[in-house]
Scaffold this active site. Structure first.
Site, short mmCIF file in Angstrom:
data_model
loop_
_atom_site.label_atom_id
_atom_site.label_comp_id
_atom_site.label_asym_id
_atom_site.label_seq_id
_atom_site.Cartn_x
_atom_site.Cartn_y
_atom_site.Cartn_z
N ASN A 9 7.90 8.02 11.77
CA ASN A 9 8.98 7.92 12.75
C ASN A 9 9.82 9.19 12.81
OD1 ASN A 9 8.83 5.07 13.71
ND2 ASN A 9 9.03 4.64 11.53
N ALA A 12 5.98 14.49 11.27
CA ALA A 12 4.52 14.51 11.17
C ALA A 12 4.16 15.29 9.92
CB ALA A 12 3.90 15.15 12.40
N GLY A 93 1.62 -2.51 9.77
CA GLY A 93 1.76 -1.06 9.83
C GLY A 93 0.66 -0.36 9.04
N ASP A 95 0.56 2.66 8.06
CA ASP A 95 1.11 3.49 6.99
C ASP A 95 1.32 2.67 5.72
OD1 ASP A 95 3.04 2.06 8.43
OD2 ASP A 95 4.64 3.49 7.98
N ARG A 96 1.63 1.39 5.88
CA ARG A 96 1.76 0.51 4.72
C ARG A 96 0.41 0.34 4.01
NH1 ARG A 96 4.56 -4.89 6.78
NH2 ARG A 96 4.53 -5.37 4.54
#
Length: 243
Positions: A9, A12, A93, A95-96
């Site tokens: 969020n 990068a 998610g 990323d999780r």
């Protein structure tokens, strides 16, 4: 070498890994042509994986196609090194999942609680049989300061700048600092304690930009890794290359 890109969020994160060694790591606001051009010329990249929580797949994909670089875009249909026991896996998610994969690479065959302290703070639990069960999502540290200011008319915008925070705030600003800082810290410790009471020998793995703001690491109990998500993305890349 592996090129690992994690678009979160706020930033990068772009990393080059050779086996399990981080050779290069940079943070950018956005991924652009010049960044990829520089990496392509500097490193012998063999494999690439990209994960993003933003709606920018077409934009980033176009950059890689311009340089004729093949890549994996992380998605829910890929293979993961664990079984997912989650009622809405398509909303989970990525990323999780990557953070959990990174923790499993460090501590295989263990009950693991991954705490990622970024824009949001997430808790993710995977058991010793490699079954991912889910966890929780809560507002991150900075978001709590912003929320107090945004949803009230008189509370000021306060920013934590590594200052000492007392339990009892002697001004409105210091009261906000105490409430957010101490509340956040004890929320983290309280949830960790709840998992430790419910599961045997659970290892706690911290990551994310804010974990260093708090004295949470305890030898043989709580571990930390700045590159946990990137390592997890590499593990997912390797697994899917084999298949």
């Amino acid at each position: 070498m592996d090129l690992i890109i994690d678009v979160g969020n706020s930033f990068a994160k772009v990393s080059v890994l050779e086996y399990d060694t981080v050779v290069s790591y940079e943070k950018y606001q956005e991924i652009n042509t010049s960044i990829i051009f520089e990496i392509k010329n500097k490193f012998d990249i063999k494999r690439t994986i990209i994960s993003s929580v933003r709606n920018n797949e077409a934009e980033i994909s176009a950059i890689f196609k311009k340089f004729n670089i093949s890549f994996y875009w992380l998605n829910h249909q890929m293979k993961f090194p664990f079984k997912i026991n989650y009622t809405t896996p398509q909303t989970l998610g990525l990323d999780r999942l990557a953070a959990v994969a990174g923790a499993m690479a460090k501590f295989p065959n263990n009950n693991l609680l991954v705490v990622d302290m970024g824009t949001c703070v997430t808790f993710d639990f995977v058991d010793e049989n490699s079954v991912y069960h889910g966890g929780s999502i809560a507002p991150g540290f900075e978001m709590r300061f912003k929320a107090l200011h945004h949803f009230t008319q008189k509370l000021p915008q306060v920013k934590y700048e590594n200052q000492s925070v007392r339990l009892i705030g002697d001004s409105t600003e210091n009261s906000i600092l105490s409430g957010v800082y101490n509340g956040f810290k004890h929320e983290i410790l309280g949830i960790i304690s709840a998992y430790e009471q419910q599961y045997n020998d659970v290892k706690i793995v911290l990551t994310g930009g804010d974990y260093k703001l708090f004295d949470l690491e305890v030898k043989n109990r709580i571990f930390a890794d700045d590159f946990l998500v990137l390592r997890g993305l590499q593990q997912i890349l390797i697994l899917n290359e084999k298949n």
